[in-house]
Design a protein around this motif. Sequence first.
Motif, PDB file in Angstrom:
ATOM      1  N   TRP A 178       0.816  -1.215   0.000  1.00 58.36           N
ATOM      2  CA  TRP A 178       0.000   0.000   0.000  1.00 58.36           C
ATOM      3  C   TRP A 178       0.850   1.265   0.000  1.00 58.36           C
ATOM      4  O   TRP A 178       0.529   2.223  -0.698  1.00 58.36           O
ATOM      5  CB  TRP A 178      -0.900   0.028   1.234  1.00 58.36           C
ATOM      6  CG  TRP A 178      -1.978  -1.003   1.262  1.00 58.36           C
ATOM      7  CD1 TRP A 178      -2.351  -1.855   0.250  1.00 58.36           C
ATOM      8  CD2 TRP A 178      -2.818  -1.315   2.366  1.00 58.36           C
ATOM      9  NE1 TRP A 178      -3.366  -2.673   0.663  1.00 58.36           N
ATOM     10  CE2 TRP A 178      -3.673  -2.361   1.965  1.00 58.36           C
ATOM     11  CE3 TRP A 178      -2.921  -0.824   3.667  1.00 58.36           C
ATOM     12  CZ2 TRP A 178      -4.634  -2.906   2.820  1.00 58.36           C
ATOM     13  CZ3 TRP A 178      -3.868  -1.364   4.518  1.00 58.36           C
ATOM     14  CH2 TRP A 178      -4.718  -2.390   4.095  1.00 58.36           C
ATOM     15  N   PHE A 179       1.925   1.263   0.796  1.00 57.02           N
ATOM     16  CA  PHE A 179       2.639   2.514   1.057  1.00 57.02           C
ATOM     17  C   PHE A 179       4.055   2.578   0.500  1.00 57.02           C
ATOM     18  O   PHE A 179       4.650   3.651   0.488  1.00 57.02           O
ATOM     19  CB  PHE A 179       2.653   2.787   2.564  1.00 57.02           C
ATOM     20  CG  PHE A 179       1.289   2.834   3.169  1.00 57.02           C
ATOM     21  CD1 PHE A 179       0.408   3.851   2.842  1.00 57.02           C
ATOM     22  CD2 PHE A 179       0.859   1.848   4.036  1.00 57.02           C
ATOM     23  CE1 PHE A 179      -0.871   3.897   3.382  1.00 57.02           C
ATOM     24  CE2 PHE A 179      -0.412   1.876   4.592  1.00 57.02           C
ATOM     25  CZ  PHE A 179      -1.289   2.908   4.260  1.00 57.02           C
ATOM     26  N   GLY A 186      -1.664   4.162  -1.431  1.00 52.83           N
ATOM     27  CA  GLY A 186      -1.244   5.263  -0.575  1.00 52.83           C
ATOM     28  C   GLY A 186       0.197   5.678  -0.761  1.00 52.83           C
ATOM     29  O   GLY A 186       0.708   6.511  -0.007  1.00 52.83           O
ATOM     30  N   VAL A 200       1.581   8.962   1.079  1.00 49.98           N
ATOM     31  CA  VAL A 200       2.058   8.831   2.458  1.00 49.98           C
ATOM     32  C   VAL A 200       3.584   8.779   2.469  1.00 49.98           C
ATOM     33  O   VAL A 200       4.181   7.950   1.788  1.00 49.98           O
ATOM     34  CB  VAL A 200       1.478   7.560   3.117  1.00 49.98           C
ATOM     35  CG1 VAL A 200       2.160   7.281   4.451  1.00 49.98           C
ATOM     36  CG2 VAL A 200      -0.025   7.705   3.295  1.00 49.98           C
ATOM     37  N   ASP A 202       5.993   7.566   4.578  1.00 46.56           N
ATOM     38  CA  ASP A 202       6.418   6.699   5.687  1.00 46.56           C
ATOM     39  C   ASP A 202       7.749   6.103   5.267  1.00 46.56           C
ATOM     40  O   ASP A 202       7.834   4.940   4.871  1.00 46.56           O
ATOM     41  CB  ASP A 202       5.367   5.623   5.945  1.00 46.56           C
ATOM     42  CG  ASP A 202       5.651   4.829   7.215  1.00 46.56           C
ATOM     43  OD1 ASP A 202       6.582   5.195   7.947  1.00 46.56           O
ATOM     44  OD2 ASP A 202       4.936   3.847   7.466  1.00 46.56           O
ATOM     45  N   HIS A 425      -1.647  10.959   6.140  1.00 41.12           N
ATOM     46  CA  HIS A 425      -1.045  10.178   7.214  1.00 41.12           C
ATOM     47  C   HIS A 425      -2.084   9.716   8.237  1.00 41.12           C
ATOM     48  O   HIS A 425      -1.939   8.644   8.822  1.00 41.12           O
ATOM     49  CB  HIS A 425       0.062  10.997   7.879  1.00 41.12           C
ATOM     50  CG  HIS A 425       1.306  11.058   7.056  1.00 41.12           C
ATOM     51  ND1 HIS A 425       2.555  11.293   7.576  1.00 41.12           N
ATOM     52  CD2 HIS A 425       1.508  10.881   5.726  1.00 41.12           C
ATOM     53  CE1 HIS A 425       3.458  11.271   6.613  1.00 41.12           C
ATOM     54  NE2 HIS A 425       2.830  11.025   5.472  1.00 41.12           N
ATOM     55  N   GLN A 428      -3.479   6.731   6.747  1.00 43.79           N
ATOM     56  CA  GLN A 428      -2.573   5.598   6.922  1.00 43.79           C
ATOM     57  C   GLN A 428      -2.737   4.958   8.302  1.00 43.79           C
ATOM     58  O   GLN A 428      -2.819   3.723   8.423  1.00 43.79           O
ATOM     59  CB  GLN A 428      -1.121   6.021   6.744  1.00 43.79           C
ATOM     60  CG  GLN A 428      -0.154   4.836   6.847  1.00 43.79           C
ATOM     61  CD  GLN A 428       1.298   5.229   7.036  1.00 43.79           C
ATOM     62  OE1 GLN A 428       1.596   6.338   7.482  1.00 43.79           O
ATOM     63  NE2 GLN A 428       2.204   4.327   6.722  1.00 43.79           N
TER      64      GLN A 428
END
Length: 484
Positions: A178-179, A186, A200, A202, A425, A428
């Motif tokens: 996903w990230f 995301g 996002v 991260d 975020h 997330q």
Amino acid sequence: MTEIACSAADLRHLLGGSANATAVADYICGRFDAISSKFVDTSYAVDNTYLLFSAYLVFAMQLGFAMLCAGSVRAKNTMNIMLTNVLDAVTGGVFYYIFGFALAFGTPSNGFIGHHYFGLSQFPSFSFDYGFFLFQWAFAIAAAGITSGSIAERTQFVAYLIYSSVLTGLIYPIVSHWFWSADGWGSASRTENLLFGSGVIDFAGSGVVHMVGGIAGLWGAVIEGPRIGRFDHAGRSVALRGHSGTLVVLGTFLLWFGWYGFNPGSFLNILKAYGTTTAAPFYGQWSAIGRTAVTTTLAGCTAALTTLFGKRLLVGHWNVTDVCNGLLGGFAAITSGCAVVDPWAAIVCGFFSAWVLIGFNKLAEKLKYDDPLEAAQLHGGCGAWGILFTGLFAKQAYVNEIYSGLPDRPYGLLMGGGGRLLAAHIVQILSIASWVSVTMGLVFWLLHKFQLLRITAEEEMAGMDLTSHGGLAYVYNDEEKPYV
């Protein structure tokens, strides 16, 4: 690095109309192309060596987890917790190879899940080499290692095998897709349709790794309940202290060392220029990597000092275990924004992460929640704070350097970048909490339902080393041997 081409036709005109002009031009371009290819090969070698070295550092964190866990439990469960740390690595290796990597990074794919490279088929490719797999596997088993601490000292051995396989082979890879995958819904690496126009950030996994491991451990600990004796008949908290502060400190320093692969290594390559300027011709990705190591260090150090004095004010003494946990909480928090914030902001991150950890520990006592390593509070709570922190303090210049595909991308709210990054975020945090709660909560509930989760009261009182692993980790009395 793109290869620089030499055109013999263009060079021929510069050499004049002599009979040998064509041969000379072909010879010069041939030598030039050979040298250019060597530079390209060297670039790949340098970047892959950097990535492999970072993977080795992240893997060394498993030793840190093992020592930290061993020191934080009672002596009668030492063999058990060390064996579970070994199993996190070995089962994670097999299941991440078969399923996990493909689900995480198998591209092209949809926004939810990857579906290529099962069993590392068609490897290496233009997109990925073996070093990248090793690096991502080390992250996957780190998430599993976090969870094992939350359910220590009362969990059946078979439950470790089952949850570790599911977490590293299925649950964690989907979150990382996903990230972190270029196709993830995301991800900040998408080329279009970014979440709130930003995706996002991260960077090294405050959410992807730490929140996943912490929330999984939370549900395991909630479903199986506290250890015997952790709370008295009146519901008051009773400290069940770990048996070795030495191992706790050793594990903490090993984790600190490994974090320099965890955060700076997440750049994946080092030989990349950001464009030379007269003001800073020396500046490039190598500088950003150094800055990331500095922000990581400052966040951890600030959190440790804040915990030291904070706990002194609250309980009246200096506690090395609390300081070690505070340090690790600072590292877990800065992991998300380590590459996109200034060093001064990392100090802010570490200061607040210490209070987040202290606050969640107080809440855990009131709710009669038992986590021998404070893993859910530390990795889940501080990890969530780190995600919010990035949405507040990400700096525009750093965001544009690292995520260069989209100019003028949203950045931190308190840095003047608006609220879109923070909104992404928050999404997330909610999506990770929901996904892991539903999936790992179901796994632990099924284990409990089929009586595969918690050991018996008799086994718990005697200690798992004696009942499940053939004997205690330490020999307290030497048997006297008769003289021959």
